[in-house]
Design a protein around this motif. Structure first.
Motif, PDB file in Angstrom:
ATOM      1  N   SER A   1       0.828  -1.210   0.000  1.00 28.76           N
ATOM      2  CA  SER A   1       0.000   0.000   0.000  1.00 28.76           C
ATOM      3  C   SER A   1       0.860   1.257   0.000  1.00 28.76           C
ATOM      4  CB  SER A   1      -0.925  -0.007   1.215  1.00 28.76           C
ATOM      5  OG  SER A   1      -0.157   0.013   2.404  1.00 28.76           O
ATOM      6  N   ASP A   2       2.158   1.110  -0.292  1.00 33.85           N
ATOM      7  CA  ASP A   2       3.046   2.262  -0.373  1.00 33.85           C
ATOM      8  C   ASP A   2       2.658   3.127  -1.572  1.00 33.85           C
ATOM      9  OD1 ASP A   2       4.417   1.260   1.780  1.00 33.85           O
ATOM     10  OD2 ASP A   2       5.942   0.272   0.543  1.00 33.85           O
ATOM     11  N   ASN A   3       2.677   4.421  -1.376  1.00 39.98           N
ATOM     12  CA  ASN A   3       2.332   5.345  -2.442  1.00 39.98           C
ATOM     13  C   ASN A   3       3.555   5.572  -3.325  1.00 39.98           C
ATOM     14  OD1 ASN A   3       1.051   7.131  -4.069  1.00 39.98           O
ATOM     15  ND2 ASN A   3       0.599   8.621  -2.479  1.00 39.98           N
ATOM     16  N   LYS A   4       3.685   4.741  -4.358  1.00 37.33           N
ATOM     17  CA  LYS A   4       4.850   4.791  -5.244  1.00 37.33           C
ATOM     18  C   LYS A   4       4.748   5.910  -6.271  1.00 37.33           C
ATOM     19  CE  LYS A   4       5.320  -0.189  -4.913  1.00 37.33           C
ATOM     20  NZ  LYS A   4       5.228  -1.450  -5.641  1.00 37.33           N
ATOM     21  N   ALA A   5       3.543   6.281  -6.622  1.00 29.91           N
ATOM     22  CA  ALA A   5       3.331   7.309  -7.649  1.00 29.91           C
ATOM     23  C   ALA A   5       2.232   8.258  -7.182  1.00 29.91           C
ATOM     24  CB  ALA A   5       2.958   6.655  -8.969  1.00 29.91           C
ATOM     25  N   PRO A   6       2.574   9.261  -6.374  1.00 29.40           N
ATOM     26  CA  PRO A   6       1.530  10.138  -5.825  1.00 29.40           C
ATOM     27  C   PRO A   6       0.782  10.941  -6.886  1.00 29.40           C
ATOM     28  CG  PRO A   6       3.715  10.844  -5.097  1.00 29.40           C
ATOM     29  CD  PRO A   6       3.889   9.581  -5.856  1.00 29.40           C
ATOM     30  N   ALA A   7       1.453  11.382  -7.936  1.00 30.87           N
ATOM     31  CA  ALA A   7       0.761  12.142  -8.988  1.00 30.87           C
ATOM     32  C   ALA A   7      -0.240  11.247  -9.720  1.00 30.87           C
ATOM     33  CB  ALA A   7       1.776  12.726  -9.962  1.00 30.87           C
ATOM     34  N   TRP A   8       0.161  10.019 -10.007  1.00 33.48           N
ATOM     35  CA  TRP A   8      -0.740   9.062 -10.671  1.00 33.48           C
ATOM     36  C   TRP A   8      -1.947   8.788  -9.790  1.00 33.48           C
ATOM     37  CZ3 TRP A   8      -1.996   6.903 -15.088  1.00 33.48           C
ATOM     38  CH2 TRP A   8      -2.762   5.752 -15.093  1.00 33.48           C
ATOM     39  N   CYS A   9      -1.732   8.664  -8.510  1.00 33.58           N
ATOM     40  CA  CYS A   9      -2.815   8.406  -7.568  1.00 33.58           C
ATOM     41  C   CYS A   9      -3.807   9.565  -7.560  1.00 33.58           C
ATOM     42  CB  CYS A   9      -2.243   8.170  -6.178  1.00 33.58           C
ATOM     43  SG  CYS A   9      -3.463   7.698  -4.955  1.00 33.58           S
ATOM     44  N   ASP A  10      -3.317  10.796  -7.560  1.00 35.79           N
ATOM     45  CA  ASP A  10      -4.193  11.963  -7.567  1.00 35.79           C
ATOM     46  C   ASP A  10      -5.009  12.049  -8.853  1.00 35.79           C
ATOM     47  OD1 ASP A  10      -3.323  12.709  -5.076  1.00 35.79           O
ATOM     48  OD2 ASP A  10      -1.852  14.162  -5.831  1.00 35.79           O
ATOM     49  N   ILE A  11      -4.355  11.830  -9.978  1.00 33.91           N
ATOM     50  CA  ILE A  11      -5.051  11.884 -11.265  1.00 33.91           C
ATOM     51  C   ILE A  11      -6.125  10.808 -11.343  1.00 33.91           C
ATOM     52  CG2 ILE A  11      -4.764  11.540 -13.754  1.00 33.91           C
ATOM     53  CD1 ILE A  11      -1.967  12.830 -13.410  1.00 33.91           C
ATOM     54  N   CYS A  12      -5.797   9.610 -10.914  1.00 33.47           N
ATOM     55  CA  CYS A  12      -6.752   8.503 -10.980  1.00 33.47           C
ATOM     56  C   CYS A  12      -7.919   8.713 -10.022  1.00 33.47           C
ATOM     57  CB  CYS A  12      -6.058   7.189 -10.670  1.00 33.47           C
ATOM     58  SG  CYS A  12      -4.894   6.733 -11.942  1.00 33.47           S
ATOM     59  N   THR A  13      -7.638   9.256  -8.856  1.00 37.07           N
ATOM     60  CA  THR A  13      -8.710   9.516  -7.896  1.00 37.07           C
ATOM     61  C   THR A  13      -9.688  10.547  -8.447  1.00 37.07           C
ATOM     62  OG1 THR A  13      -7.239   9.014  -6.066  1.00 37.07           O
ATOM     63  CG2 THR A  13      -9.204  10.268  -5.556  1.00 37.07           C
ATOM     64  N   HIS A  14      -9.179  11.598  -9.035  1.00 34.68           N
ATOM     65  CA  HIS A  14     -10.060  12.617  -9.604  1.00 34.68           C
ATOM     66  C   HIS A  14     -10.841  12.069 -10.796  1.00 34.68           C
ATOM     67  CE1 HIS A  14      -8.805  15.921  -7.078  1.00 34.68           C
ATOM     68  NE2 HIS A  14      -7.529  15.588  -7.305  1.00 34.68           N
ATOM     69  N   THR A  15     -10.196  11.301 -11.641  1.00 40.85           N
ATOM     70  CA  THR A  15     -10.877  10.715 -12.786  1.00 40.85           C
ATOM     71  C   THR A  15     -11.971   9.752 -12.350  1.00 40.85           C
ATOM     72  OG1 THR A  15      -8.821  10.871 -14.043  1.00 40.85           O
ATOM     73  CG2 THR A  15     -10.538   9.443 -14.939  1.00 40.85           C
ATOM     74  N   THR A  16     -11.692   8.938 -11.350  1.00 37.40           N
ATOM     75  CA  THR A  16     -12.689   7.991 -10.853  1.00 37.40           C
ATOM     76  C   THR A  16     -13.863   8.717 -10.205  1.00 37.40           C
ATOM     77  OG1 THR A  16     -10.898   6.408 -10.487  1.00 37.40           O
ATOM     78  CG2 THR A  16     -12.993   5.947  -9.420  1.00 37.40           C
ATOM     79  N   ASN A  17     -13.581   9.792  -9.476  1.00 36.98           N
ATOM     80  CA  ASN A  17     -14.664  10.564  -8.863  1.00 36.98           C
ATOM     81  C   ASN A  17     -15.552  11.227  -9.911  1.00 36.98           C
ATOM     82  OD1 ASN A  17     -13.888   9.883  -6.286  1.00 36.98           O
ATOM     83  ND2 ASN A  17     -12.676  11.737  -5.979  1.00 36.98           N
ATOM     84  N   VAL A  18     -14.958  11.764 -10.960  1.00 32.52           N
ATOM     85  CA  VAL A  18     -15.739  12.369 -12.037  1.00 32.52           C
ATOM     86  C   VAL A  18     -16.583  11.301 -12.723  1.00 32.52           C
ATOM     87  CG1 VAL A  18     -15.566  13.451 -14.314  1.00 32.52           C
ATOM     88  CG2 VAL A  18     -14.202  14.307 -12.417  1.00 32.52           C
ATOM     89  N   ALA A  19     -16.003  10.142 -12.966  1.00 36.96           N
ATOM     90  CA  ALA A  19     -16.749   9.064 -13.613  1.00 36.96           C
ATOM     91  C   ALA A  19     -17.904   8.588 -12.733  1.00 36.96           C
ATOM     92  CB  ALA A  19     -15.830   7.898 -13.936  1.00 36.96           C
ATOM     93  N   ALA A  20     -17.688   8.531 -11.425  1.00 39.60           N
ATOM     94  CA  ALA A  20     -18.772   8.121 -10.522  1.00 39.60           C
ATOM     95  C   ALA A  20     -19.904   9.130 -10.542  1.00 39.60           C
ATOM     96  CB  ALA A  20     -18.228   7.950  -9.112  1.00 39.60           C
ATOM     97  N   ALA A  21     -19.582  10.398 -10.683  1.00 37.72           N
ATOM     98  CA  ALA A  21     -20.622  11.422 -10.730  1.00 37.72           C
ATOM     99  C   ALA A  21     -21.356  11.413 -12.071  1.00 37.72           C
ATOM    100  CB  ALA A  21     -20.014  12.796 -10.485  1.00 37.72           C
ATOM    101  N   LEU A  22     -20.635  11.128 -13.152  1.00 40.93           N
ATOM    102  CA  LEU A  22     -21.252  11.181 -14.480  1.00 40.93           C
ATOM    103  C   LEU A  22     -21.950   9.896 -14.882  1.00 40.93           C
ATOM    104  CD1 LEU A  22     -18.490  13.072 -16.481  1.00 40.93           C
ATOM    105  CD2 LEU A  22     -20.620  13.974 -15.549  1.00 40.93           C
ATOM    106  N   LEU A  23     -21.390   8.772 -14.493  1.00 39.33           N
ATOM    107  CA  LEU A  23     -22.001   7.502 -14.903  1.00 39.33           C
ATOM    108  C   LEU A  23     -23.032   7.130 -13.893  1.00 39.33           C
ATOM    109  CD1 LEU A  23     -18.856   5.520 -16.058  1.00 39.33           C
ATOM    110  CD2 LEU A  23     -20.490   6.714 -17.474  1.00 39.33           C
TER     111      LEU A  23
END
Length: 82
Positions: free
Chosen positions: A60-82
């Motif tokens: 569960s180590d955060n190896k790629a913090p920027a990737w994690c932030d981008i994916c979290t925002h993308t998933t949240n937008v998709a949850a709101a839109l879909l």
């Protein structure tokens, strides 16, 4: 480590390929914009999930913090839109 580890990333990548095939076959004179948009979102989400299961396998180590932030925002937008 999960004994079924390679199953989830492989299935996610297969789903990504199938979404890409749907997008490619939907482009033409009689395309349906709703199907193309849904397939595009599903392509992004399955790619994100497949990559995340590979990157964070067994830890569960955060190896790629920027990737994690981008994916979290993308998933949240998709949850709101879909």
């Amino acid at each position: 480590m999960d004994p079924t580890y390679p199953l989830v990333p492989v299935l996610n990548l297969i789903a990504s390929v199938l979404s890409a095939v749907t997008i490619a076959s939907g482009i033409g004179p009689n395309y349906n914009i709703g199907v193309l948009m849904l397939s595009t979102w599903l392509l992004f989400l399955t790619l994100i999930q497949g990559i995340e299961t590979i990157v964070w396998s067994g830890t569960s180590d955060n190896k790629a913090p920027a990737w994690c932030d981008i994916c979290t925002h993308t998933t949240n937008v998709a949850a709101a839109l879909l």
